[in-house]
Design a protein around this motif. Structure first.
Motif, short mmCIF file in Angstrom:
data_model
loop_
_atom_site.label_atom_id
_atom_site.label_comp_id
_atom_site.label_asym_id
_atom_site.label_seq_id
_atom_site.Cartn_x
_atom_site.Cartn_y
_atom_site.Cartn_z
N ASP A 179 0.85 -1.20 0.00
CA ASP A 179 0.00 0.00 0.00
C ASP A 179 0.89 1.24 0.00
O ASP A 179 1.47 1.61 1.03
CB ASP A 179 -0.90 -0.03 1.24
CG ASP A 179 -2.05 0.97 1.16
OD1 ASP A 179 -2.04 1.80 0.22
OD2 ASP A 179 -2.92 0.93 2.02
N ALA A 180 1.00 1.91 -1.14
CA ALA A 180 1.83 3.12 -1.25
C ALA A 180 1.06 4.29 -0.65
O ALA A 180 0.46 5.11 -1.35
CB ALA A 180 2.18 3.39 -2.71
N MET A 181 1.09 4.38 0.66
CA MET A 181 0.26 5.34 1.38
C MET A 181 0.89 6.72 1.42
O MET A 181 2.08 6.88 1.67
CB MET A 181 0.04 4.84 2.81
CG MET A 181 -0.91 5.71 3.64
SD MET A 181 -2.59 5.64 3.01
CE MET A 181 -3.04 3.98 3.51
N THR A 182 0.06 7.72 1.12
CA THR A 182 0.44 9.12 1.30
C THR A 182 -0.57 9.74 2.27
O THR A 182 -1.64 9.16 2.53
CB THR A 182 0.41 9.90 -0.01
OG1 THR A 182 -0.94 9.91 -0.51
CG2 THR A 182 1.34 9.29 -1.04
N LEU A 183 -0.25 10.92 2.78
CA LEU A 183 -1.17 11.59 3.69
C LEU A 183 -2.49 11.88 2.98
O LEU A 183 -3.56 11.70 3.55
CB LEU A 183 -0.54 12.88 4.21
CG LEU A 183 -1.42 13.71 5.16
CD1 LEU A 183 -1.77 12.92 6.40
CD2 LEU A 183 -0.71 15.02 5.53
N VAL A 208 3.52 8.03 3.98
CA VAL A 208 3.17 7.65 5.34
C VAL A 208 3.51 6.18 5.54
O VAL A 208 2.91 5.30 4.92
CB VAL A 208 1.68 7.90 5.62
CG1 VAL A 208 1.28 7.33 6.98
CG2 VAL A 208 1.36 9.39 5.55
N ALA A 209 4.49 5.91 6.41
CA ALA A 209 4.90 4.53 6.68
C ALA A 209 4.44 4.03 8.04
O ALA A 209 4.39 2.83 8.28
CB ALA A 209 6.42 4.42 6.59
N ALA A 230 6.35 8.55 14.51
CA ALA A 230 5.28 8.17 13.59
C ALA A 230 5.12 9.27 12.54
O ALA A 230 5.45 10.44 12.78
CB ALA A 230 3.98 7.97 14.35
N ASP A 231 4.61 8.90 11.38
CA ASP A 231 4.42 9.88 10.30
C ASP A 231 3.11 10.64 10.44
O ASP A 231 3.01 11.80 10.03
CB ASP A 231 4.44 9.18 8.94
CG ASP A 231 5.79 8.57 8.64
OD1 ASP A 231 6.81 9.26 8.84
OD2 ASP A 231 5.84 7.40 8.22
N CYS A 232 2.09 9.97 10.99
CA CYS A 232 0.76 10.59 11.02
C CYS A 232 -0.02 10.13 12.25
O CYS A 232 0.09 8.98 12.68
CB CYS A 232 0.00 10.21 9.75
SG CYS A 232 -1.68 10.91 9.65
N LEU A 233 -0.82 11.04 12.80
CA LEU A 233 -1.76 10.74 13.88
C LEU A 233 -3.17 10.90 13.33
O LEU A 233 -3.53 11.95 12.81
CB LEU A 233 -1.54 11.70 15.05
CG LEU A 233 -2.63 11.70 16.14
CD1 LEU A 233 -2.65 10.36 16.89
CD2 LEU A 233 -2.43 12.86 17.12
N LEU A 251 4.93 15.73 12.62
CA LEU A 251 3.84 14.75 12.70
C LEU A 251 2.61 15.27 11.96
O LEU A 251 2.03 16.27 12.37
CB LEU A 251 3.49 14.48 14.17
CG LEU A 251 2.33 13.51 14.43
CD1 LEU A 251 2.70 12.09 14.02
CD2 LEU A 251 1.91 13.55 15.91
N ALA A 252 2.21 14.61 10.90
CA ALA A 252 0.98 14.97 10.22
C ALA A 252 -0.20 14.57 11.09
O ALA A 252 -0.12 13.61 11.87
CB ALA A 252 0.89 14.27 8.86
N VAL A 253 -1.29 15.31 10.98
CA VAL A 253 -2.46 15.04 11.83
C VAL A 253 -3.72 14.99 10.98
O VAL A 253 -3.95 15.87 10.14
CB VAL A 253 -2.63 16.13 12.92
CG1 VAL A 253 -3.88 15.84 13.77
CG2 VAL A 253 -1.40 16.21 13.80
#
Length: 300
Positions: A179-183, A208-209, A230-233, A251-253
């Motif tokens: 899954d090539a996940m992005t924000l 986002v990993a 972490a990359d994202c919350l 940290l992206a939210v």
């Protein structure tokens, strides 16, 4: 004469038996309200809850038999009415009817007009109210809800509250390997899954990993996610300045909305109610998705 009388009484008993098992009869649970509270408290112990929280039954008679159970996020006056109208005499919720003791118990449309309004309505309509709030938040059952809904692989609890680390707040997760996940893609997935666009801090093209999920208020989980790199919350709610600080720190939210993130927990409660022995046909999940709306989703 005696034979005819016995035959008549037998026919009456047979008729009553048919009537009791027909469409006019309503199935009942052999559980008492108190027994249901004990079973749910074993699943979501008060010892797991925060010290300021209220866990278990705040309104009701533990000796009554359970006629039906309604499950909801919030024990509002409307929810009490909906439970009673559905034939339920128990309302099981995530949030409690109150934290601080109410100042008064009076009829009102909401606790904003009278702090004990929901309690008054519950007593008036004979509905017991029991809630499991933070004990549910940290439970093993609740940990898998957001990760599974978003297609993320759960790894571990981020802020444990038990010595074995099994229970706690925040779930550190990872997208599937392929899954090539992005924000932007994760935010779009949140919109699709929850049918509401979230607020997002961060660059949509960012890869986002690792993701931390958290129902309700982020609280200490935001800083813990930052510390865990972490990359994202993905959370239910975060204060503006906290989001500003952690997003600038890397940290992206994704802010889903407090109720949006917690409404799925009603399903966890409903499953626990069934597991306690309440038949499925006596369990009703109340729909509280429409307490508010976005203007762009409404045609004017």
């Amino acid at each position: 004469m005696a034979a005819a009388k016995g035959k008549k009484e037998g026919a009456q008993r047979e008729g009553l038996a048919r009537r009791a098992s027909g469409t006019l009869s309503r199935p009942t649970s052999p559980l008492t309200v108190g027994a249901l509270e004990c079973a749910l408290s074993a699943e979501f112990p008060a010892s797991d809850a925060e010290s300021w929280d209220r866990t278990g039954m705040t309104v009701g008679d533990p000796a009554r038999l359970v006629a039906g159970v309604a499950v909801a996020l919030d024990p509002t006056v409307a929810a009490v009415d909906a439970a009673a109208d559905a034939g339920a005499n128990v309302l099981v919720t995530h949030h409690p009817a109150f934290l601080a003791p109410p100042d008064s118990f009076r009829p009102a449309p909401s606790p904003a007009a009278s702090s004990g309004a929901a309690v008054w309505r519950a007593v008036e309509r004979g509905v017991a109210v029991m809630s499991f709030h933070t004990a549910l938040d940290v439970s093993l059952q609740a940990q898998r809800v957001l990760p599974s809904m978003l297609g993320l692989a759960f790894e571990r609890v981020l802020v444990p509250v038990s010595q074995d680390g099994g229970k706690g707040y925040g779930q550190l997760c990872r997208p599937a390997a392929d899954d090539a996940m992005t924000l932007g893609r994760l935010a779009a997935r949140c919109t699709s899954v929850f049918a509401r666009p979230p607020r997002v801090w961060g660059d949509f093209s960012r890869e986002v990993a690792s993701v931390v999920t958290c129902t309700g208020s982020a609280g200490d989980v935001a800083r813990a996610a930052l510390a865990a790199q972490a990359d994202c919350l993905v959370c239910g709610e975060i204060k503006y300045h906290e989001a500003l600080d952690v997003s600038w720190a890397g940290l992206a939210v994704i802010d889903l909305g407090h109720d949006t993130s917690e409404l799925p927990l009603a399903g966890v409660l409903a499953e626990a109610v069934r597991g306690a022995g309440v038949p499925d046909e006596l369990v009703t999940i109340l729909d509280q998705r429409d307490n508010w709306s976005y203007p762009e989703t409404v045609r004017v």
